[in-house]
Design a protein around this motif. Sequence first.
Motif, PDB file in Angstrom:
ATOM      1  N   LEU A 112       0.830  -1.197   0.000  1.00 20.64           N
ATOM      2  CA  LEU A 112       0.000   0.000   0.000  1.00 20.64           C
ATOM      3  C   LEU A 112       0.862   1.244   0.000  1.00 20.64           C
ATOM      4  O   LEU A 112       2.049   1.205   0.367  1.00 20.64           O
ATOM      5  CB  LEU A 112      -0.955   0.014   1.196  1.00 20.64           C
ATOM      6  CG  LEU A 112      -0.401  -0.228   2.590  1.00 20.64           C
ATOM      7  CD1 LEU A 112      -1.160   0.616   3.615  1.00 20.64           C
ATOM      8  CD2 LEU A 112      -0.590  -1.707   2.950  1.00 20.64           C
ATOM      9  N   VAL A 113       0.269   2.340  -0.439  1.00 23.72           N
ATOM     10  CA  VAL A 113       0.950   3.632  -0.439  1.00 23.72           C
ATOM     11  C   VAL A 113       0.007   4.691   0.110  1.00 23.72           C
ATOM     12  O   VAL A 113      -1.217   4.534   0.100  1.00 23.72           O
ATOM     13  CB  VAL A 113       1.409   4.051  -1.856  1.00 23.72           C
ATOM     14  CG1 VAL A 113       2.460   3.097  -2.399  1.00 23.72           C
ATOM     15  CG2 VAL A 113       0.238   4.189  -2.814  1.00 23.72           C
ATOM     16  N   GLN A 114       0.609   5.776   0.586  1.00 29.79           N
ATOM     17  CA  GLN A 114      -0.170   6.932   1.035  1.00 29.79           C
ATOM     18  C   GLN A 114      -0.821   7.609  -0.161  1.00 29.79           C
ATOM     19  O   GLN A 114      -0.274   7.630  -1.264  1.00 29.79           O
ATOM     20  CB  GLN A 114       0.756   7.919   1.754  1.00 29.79           C
ATOM     21  CG  GLN A 114       0.061   9.130   2.345  1.00 29.79           C
ATOM     22  CD  GLN A 114       1.028  10.049   3.059  1.00 29.79           C
ATOM     23  OE1 GLN A 114       2.212   9.736   3.197  1.00 29.79           O
ATOM     24  NE2 GLN A 114       0.549  11.192   3.519  1.00 29.79           N
ATOM     25  N   ASP A 115      -1.997   8.187   0.045  1.00 30.58           N
ATOM     26  CA  ASP A 115      -2.692   8.847  -1.061  1.00 30.58           C
ATOM     27  C   ASP A 115      -2.052  10.195  -1.387  1.00 30.58           C
ATOM     28  O   ASP A 115      -1.355  10.803  -0.576  1.00 30.58           O
ATOM     29  CB  ASP A 115      -4.181   9.013  -0.746  1.00 30.58           C
ATOM     30  CG  ASP A 115      -4.456  10.101   0.266  1.00 30.58           C
ATOM     31  OD1 ASP A 115      -3.655  10.254   1.216  1.00 30.58           O
ATOM     32  OD2 ASP A 115      -5.462  10.813   0.121  1.00 30.58           O
ATOM     33  N   GLN A 116      -2.273  10.654  -2.605  1.00 31.14           N
ATOM     34  CA  GLN A 116      -1.630  11.874  -3.082  1.00 31.14           C
ATOM     35  C   GLN A 116      -2.109  13.113  -2.330  1.00 31.14           C
ATOM     36  O   GLN A 116      -1.338  14.035  -2.087  1.00 31.14           O
ATOM     37  CB  GLN A 116      -1.880  12.047  -4.584  1.00 31.14           C
ATOM     38  CG  GLN A 116      -1.123  13.212  -5.192  1.00 31.14           C
ATOM     39  CD  GLN A 116      -1.120  13.170  -6.711  1.00 31.14           C
ATOM     40  OE1 GLN A 116      -1.799  12.351  -7.321  1.00 31.14           O
ATOM     41  NE2 GLN A 116      -0.340  14.037  -7.325  1.00 31.14           N
ATOM     42  N   GLU A 117      -3.365  13.134  -1.952  1.00 31.45           N
ATOM     43  CA  GLU A 117      -3.914  14.323  -1.306  1.00 31.45           C
ATOM     44  C   GLU A 117      -3.235  14.617   0.021  1.00 31.45           C
ATOM     45  O   GLU A 117      -2.989  15.773   0.363  1.00 31.45           O
ATOM     46  CB  GLU A 117      -5.427  14.155  -1.080  1.00 31.45           C
ATOM     47  CG  GLU A 117      -6.095  15.421  -0.561  1.00 31.45           C
ATOM     48  CD  GLU A 117      -7.583  15.219  -0.320  1.00 31.45           C
ATOM     49  OE1 GLU A 117      -8.275  16.222  -0.163  1.00 31.45           O
ATOM     50  OE2 GLU A 117      -8.027  14.056  -0.273  1.00 31.45           O
ATOM     51  N   SER A 118      -2.893  13.599   0.781  1.00 28.62           N
ATOM     52  CA  SER A 118      -2.304  13.826   2.099  1.00 28.62           C
ATOM     53  C   SER A 118      -0.784  13.793   2.099  1.00 28.62           C
ATOM     54  O   SER A 118      -0.155  14.064   3.118  1.00 28.62           O
ATOM     55  CB  SER A 118      -2.834  12.785   3.101  1.00 28.62           C
ATOM     56  OG  SER A 118      -2.372  11.485   2.785  1.00 28.62           O
ATOM     57  N   ALA A 119      -0.166  13.439   0.968  1.00 30.31           N
ATOM     58  CA  ALA A 119       1.297  13.359   0.897  1.00 30.31           C
ATOM     59  C   ALA A 119       1.898  14.731   0.595  1.00 30.31           C
ATOM     60  O   ALA A 119       1.395  15.468  -0.254  1.00 30.31           O
ATOM     61  CB  ALA A 119       1.715  12.363  -0.175  1.00 30.31           C
TER      62      ALA A 119
END
Length: 348
Positions: free
Chosen positions: A307-314
């Motif tokens: 899994l990866v962190q979403d773009q909005e919160s990165a």
Amino acid sequence: MIRILIVEDSQVIALLLKAIFEAESDMQVVGHAKNGREGVQLAHELKPDLITMDIRMPEMDGFEATRMIMANDPAPVVVISSGVDDEELQTTFRAIEEGALSVIEKPPGFAHPDFEVVRRELVETVRAMAEVKVIRRRSLSRTTGTGSYALTMQQPAKDYELVAIGCSTGGPQVLQKMLSLLPADFPVPVVVTQHISKGFIGGLVSWLAGNTTLKIKQAEQGEQLQAATVYFAPDDQHLQVIRRGSKLVVKLSADAPENGFRPSASVMLKSVATACASRAVGVLLTGMGVDGADGLLALRQAGGHTLVQDQESAVVYGMPGAAIALDAVDQVVAMDGMATYLCRVVGK
């Protein structure tokens, strides 16, 4: 043009920073504050694209200045610290907690053998952080849940034995939030490779230890991984996981950098793919560059859950975005949902 405000009480360091920035065609130093109070005032007057922040200054330190700037005139803040003692390191990471994006070591003189490495890291970090146009205290908070990408999620096996996390710029803030929400009896060990300037990993570990009920430590050669413990790669050493019988053990190495980094998230994740295969969860959080993407792919191909962190919160979407481009990702998760998701996946 990136308009930079330097907040630094040393005239020598301020002049060195100015020379470094203005040697770049896309950077301009628009002001120099000699203490935190002046920094707050000039941030309001000049509205810079980015602020470099010293920590130990007269009248007002870098922590308080960052706190006030983020409350009143939000701008990307990069902390530039010598990290010489525990007190300064603690203040440095309190500034990160208040919304500063990254911490970089103070550059040495032009004749120093490490100058070019530090200069390049500083310039690349400033260039990336200047693209984060609106930064507010706690601004990374988002609605809990998964991201909007339509990725196929494999069915978790519920018998995972390890979580492996890679992150870079913006990682400390996410780690603080995520680890603070994991329970004290989290049922598996966690290994982390965080890109950070040399000399700061100890301060990061100490700061995070004060924000979670988990045990947080730097990994040691040959130690057996234990549940409810978070192990960080030490300065300038790759953290790998190997299997000895039924036990997972730390292997540290000074092998060549991978993707430009030592420690490298890719090296860690590839070792996890070999040691754990389908029984590991791999995570890439915010960060510049592509490190970790091919390691996450190796883990996914071995049957692990990725899994990866979403773009909005990165803060910076380099590492997660690179993993998505490689088709290395099962699930995209928002920062606020990461702890809940991990607990559900590992069966806690």
